[in-house]
Design an enzyme around this catalytic site. Structure first.
Site, short mmCIF file in Angstrom:
data_model
loop_
_atom_site.label_atom_id
_atom_site.label_comp_id
_atom_site.label_asym_id
_atom_site.label_seq_id
_atom_site.Cartn_x
_atom_site.Cartn_y
_atom_site.Cartn_z
N ASP A 66 0.87 -1.17 0.00
CA ASP A 66 0.00 0.00 0.00
C ASP A 66 0.91 1.23 0.00
O ASP A 66 1.36 1.70 1.04
CB ASP A 66 -0.89 -0.03 1.24
CG ASP A 66 -1.88 1.15 1.30
OD1 ASP A 66 -1.70 2.10 0.52
OD2 ASP A 66 -2.80 1.10 2.13
N GLU A 158 2.11 2.18 13.33
CA GLU A 158 1.01 2.14 12.37
C GLU A 158 -0.10 1.37 13.07
O GLU A 158 -0.21 0.15 12.93
CB GLU A 158 1.45 1.47 11.06
CG GLU A 158 0.52 1.76 9.90
CD GLU A 158 -0.63 0.78 9.80
OE1 GLU A 158 -1.57 0.87 10.64
OE2 GLU A 158 -0.59 -0.08 8.92
N GLU A 167 -9.42 -3.12 15.90
CA GLU A 167 -8.24 -3.79 16.45
C GLU A 167 -7.77 -3.18 17.76
O GLU A 167 -7.00 -3.78 18.48
CB GLU A 167 -7.06 -3.83 15.46
CG GLU A 167 -7.35 -4.56 14.17
CD GLU A 167 -6.16 -4.55 13.23
OE1 GLU A 167 -5.01 -4.56 13.71
OE2 GLU A 167 -6.38 -4.52 12.01
N HIS A 337 -5.34 0.04 1.46
CA HIS A 337 -5.82 -1.27 1.88
C HIS A 337 -6.89 -1.17 2.97
O HIS A 337 -7.61 -2.13 3.23
CB HIS A 337 -4.64 -2.14 2.36
CG HIS A 337 -4.15 -1.81 3.73
ND1 HIS A 337 -3.37 -0.70 4.00
CD2 HIS A 337 -4.34 -2.42 4.93
CE1 HIS A 337 -3.11 -0.66 5.30
NE2 HIS A 337 -3.68 -1.70 5.88
#
Length: 393
Positions: A66, A158, A167, A337
């Site tokens: 990406d 990230e 998440e 993505h």
């Protein structure tokens, strides 16, 4: 294999992990590579599944390929090189270690690359292969469990998931900030913003619902109610374009990573009131995010609450062109993505141009698994009211 409604229709199809309880058990009997430290203590089941999912190389391949994502991080590191050169960096959730390598090449004195998945073993080998063992220390473990030799000047991570918060990795970055970052230190990215807007997508609705009305000349409309339920019961990760968005976006949450708290993360509620730009059916709401990479001197940077959405966008674009690096997953920008997260309605709502659409949204950590998101959406327009509850698992 991921459910088809989560695969999207883009070359950057969903590749981040599905955190289902059916994931395979973590590998056992492997010794961590030299230079790494085993994770301290036992992991909760949801954490074990989460970290195991990041042991698969395909996830890292998709993220690194990406270019929007990877180029933004590399640009941000070089943009802030004066804060990194000769300094100590902590990479939270380093994965393959690519951001750690970028920081080392920018002149970092030392980089602590922390990751709780088995990918830490490969990251250690990558560090060796690039002759960076004097600068990068790979640590196999959760950042909440590891011990560093010193405080750090920079934290890079990230951490963004689908719809920004999926998440729930941001709390790990905040933990590292509170425990390891020196006063005045740099956090990359520094700010994040979650957006939402009503969207129209007749092609998606026709392909998934109306399709059943005539299949090879056979009336299968008995399946339409089931198709509507399937299309709308879970958030869909897919790529839409700017033409699908029928109003200015509304800001769900602006996050300043220098002062945001874990308690704030647990539940976020925002009200919205937008005006339709066209005569079109609303098929649901789209969510996307943007992150900025600002220096520590900009740690007090906030978006004034009295700005309307067009002013927010214009202010953001001016900042991006002038003095900061911006990573955007907006529909009008180059696909990533992450794509966009879409909450579809069972039935579309027809709206006229300039018709007001208003309501509220609450995004909260699931009690079932804190890495999941529960979403509660209320929408009122033209005398109709819709309430939608779903989970991003």
């Amino acid at each position: 294999m991921l459910p088809s409604h989560l695969n999207g229709h883009s070359p950057l199809a969903r590749r981040r992990p599905r955190l289902s309880a059916s994931s395979p058990p973590a590998a056992t009997g492997e010794s961590p590579a030299a230079g790494t430290t085993p994770a301290a203590g036992s992991l909760d089941e949801h954490d074990r599944i989460y970290f195991q999912s990041y042991s698969h190389i395909g996830i890292h391949e998709a993220m690194i390929k990406d270019r929007v994502r990877t180029d933004a991080y590399q640009s941000a590191i070089m943009h802030h090189q004066k804060f990194i050169e000769g300094k100590v960096v902590l990479d939270v959730g380093c994965g393959t270690g690519i951001l750690s390598v970028f920081c080392a090449r920018a002149g970092a004195k030392k980089v602590y690359a922390v990751d709780a998945s088995e990918m830490a073993t490969q990251a250690c080998e990558i560090v060796k292969a690039n002759n960076l063992t004097d600068q990068i220390v790979v640590i196999h473990g959760r950042v909440e469990d590891v011990d560093l030799e010193e405080k750090v000047d920079v934290i890079i991570s990230e951490w963004m998931g689908y719809m920004l918060l999926y998440e729930s990795m941001l709390p790990s970055v905040l933990f590292a900030r509170d425990k390891w970052l020196k006063p005045g230190g740099l956090i990359l990215p520094s700010h994040a913003m979650l957006f939402m807007a009503p969207i129209t997508n007749p092609e998606r609705y026709e392909g998934s619902v109306d399709f059943w009305c005539d299949v090879y000349g056979i009336n299968m409309s008995a399946l339409v109610p089931l198709a509507k339920k399937f299309t709308s019961e879970e958030p869909s990760i897919e790529t839409i374009g700017g033409e699908n968005v029928i109003s200015w976006p509304s800001v769900v949450k602006h996050i300043n990573c220098y002062n945001f708290t874990v308690e704030e993360f647990k539940s976020i509620t925002a009200e919205y009131k937008v005006s339709s730009m066209m005569l079109a059916p609303i098929h649901g709401f789209g969510f996307w995010f943007e992150v900025e990479f600002n220096g520590p001197q900009d740690s007090s940077h906030n978006i004034p609450s009295n700005l309307n959405p067009p002013e927010i966008i214009q202010k953001k674009r001016r900042r991006s062109s002038e003095d900061t690096v911006l990573l955007s997953t907006a529909p009008e920008d180059e696909p990533t993505h992450w794509q966009q997260t879409i909450l579809y309605f069972p039935d579309p709502i027809e709206v006229k141009q300039d018709q007001i659409v208003e309501g509220s949204v609450t995004v909260s950590q699931s009690k079932e698994n804190p890495r999941f998101l529960n979403i509660h959406l209320e929408c009122s327009t033209g005398g109709q009211t819709l309430v939608k509850d779903c989970a991003l698992r």
